[in-house]
Design an enzyme around this catalytic site. Sequence first.
Site, PDB file in Angstrom:
ATOM      1  N   GLN A  89       0.830  -1.206   0.000  1.00  6.55           N
ATOM      2  CA  GLN A  89       0.000   0.000   0.000  1.00  6.55           C
ATOM      3  C   GLN A  89       0.864   1.255   0.000  1.00  6.55           C
ATOM      4  OE1 GLN A  89      -3.097   0.718  -0.420  1.00  6.55           O
ATOM      5  NE2 GLN A  89      -2.961   2.884   0.092  1.00  6.55           N
ATOM      6  N   GLU A  90       1.976   1.205   0.731  1.00  3.28           N
ATOM      7  CA  GLU A  90       2.834   2.380   0.827  1.00  3.28           C
ATOM      8  C   GLU A  90       3.583   2.652  -0.470  1.00  3.28           C
ATOM      9  OE1 GLU A  90       3.067   4.575   3.071  1.00  3.28           O
ATOM     10  OE2 GLU A  90       2.229   3.721   4.897  1.00  3.28           O
ATOM     11  N   SER A  91       4.162   1.601  -1.080  1.00  2.00           N
ATOM     12  CA  SER A  91       5.119   1.841  -2.163  1.00  2.00           C
ATOM     13  C   SER A  91       5.007   0.888  -3.339  1.00  2.00           C
ATOM     14  CB  SER A  91       6.541   1.724  -1.605  1.00  2.00           C
ATOM     15  OG  SER A  91       6.822   0.373  -1.252  1.00  2.00           O
TER      16      SER A  91
ATOM     17  N   TYR B 299      -6.776   3.821   3.225  1.00  2.00           N
ATOM     18  CA  TYR B 299      -5.501   3.176   3.526  1.00  2.00           C
ATOM     19  C   TYR B 299      -5.720   1.848   4.263  1.00  2.00           C
ATOM     20  CZ  TYR B 299      -0.800   2.926   5.718  1.00  2.00           C
ATOM     21  OH  TYR B 299       0.436   2.535   6.164  1.00  2.00           O
TER      22      TYR B 299
END
Length: 493
Positions: A321-323, A448
């Site tokens: 999800q972050e990167s 998120y």
Amino acid sequence: MPLPPIDQLLRRWRRRPALPALGLAGALLLGLWPASPGTPDGRHLERILAREFLQVHTRNTPTTYYEGREGPTGFEYELVRRFSASLGVSLALRADHHIASVLEAVRREGDLGAAALPLTPGLDGVIFSRPILELQPVLVYRRGLPPVTGLDRLQGLRLGTLAGAGTDRVLRELKAEHPSLAWEESDDLEAAELLRWVEDGRLDAAVLFEHQFRLNRLFFPGVERGFALGEPLSLAWAFPAEGGLALAQAANRFLAALHDEGELEALVARYFGHDDYLEYVGARTFIQHLHARLPDYTELFREAARQTGFDWKLLAARGYQESHWDPEATSPTGVRGLMMLTLPTAGDLGVSDRLDPAQSIEGGARYLRELKDRLPESITGEDRLFMAMAAYNVGLGHLYDARRITEQRGGDPDRWADVRESLPLLQEREWHSQTRHGYARGGEPVIYVRNIRRYHEILSYVDRSQEQFYLLNARLPEPEESHDAILSVAPGQ
């Protein structure tokens, strides 16, 4: 109709002359007439330099100033921060304004108003800087209505806008040619609230600026873009007319230099050029990355999980999800690395290189553990995990604000299901004005957490499928740690 890309916005903006040929009256309006701190026209700037701080009046919105994941942020906050530094003074912000009160505060108190203000020639008691950014009004409408592609399609629809923002001025100009045009306006709402009103049916359509819609559209999927409305306006800073021209002149020199160096264009792209980086990208792309990228980092996620007590697949889902498991990823706001750590957080965690996957994964896991441990003991089970993840995204202070709003609304502040209903309210002035930490893009942590849960479910399914493969196929030995199996079997493959 698709939104025009940011490069079109930038091209239109670059075509504007650096200093419009407005003559003497225009030069006075924009603060371009020569003045120095030692002259009567420079007395305001003299006072600022003597007291060593610049007082800026602004609004708590995503386009101006708010407390973000990496600290204070926002397009105009970044500009005034740099401007105060260029003067050699510190920055003092007052962000509890709406548009009308910003202008009144500038007239009464000074020093500078930076709050998505439309340049308004001839406004009493105020002079404006040179144009900073082009503001294109657009009409948006509720999904499900017949497409609204022109003013003739507004008949019978309830239309709203923000008073004093400049969009109301555009509507008044259009009414001269379209007498039947009618709308409602408010100076108590902000753009996110206006979009919510459209989505929930209190309005059928609204007029706001293109960049405001871009920044908020992810959180309001029930709102469609209609069409551009009228000619673009210019965003500018406001100064008290009685203070002389030296401060406005200094601001214009600063803005001109920022433009000439390309820094202003970079800031526009950073804050308004990315509106979809949190969107869920779909199982097919996720599975492709699972095969191509995750094997390089699986052991790092396992080790971080052993140290922090989390499921390694949850940490991997967060990393995606972050990167998207890209160790060199950089967000529009400057957070970097596979787990997208901010520079201050990395420093606190002892992470010397955010682009090192091992340091990033270990640091991100430890930070999530710290956040989870800091939550009140009354939050238990999965609720505790989900709130820790939300705090990782939006900040612990904003999460606590959302918990207090949940209590005010009669919900349970210890249940994620209730808190996630309150987080998006941090985008609405009615609610965030009552909180300690103010505005936040509260819809982001909801998306998120939702996305991480989806990715975790897929990873768990693949992992279970691989375990079953080993158990049912007697020809292959069962691995020593089947729950830590390499993820190589994708659903549906």
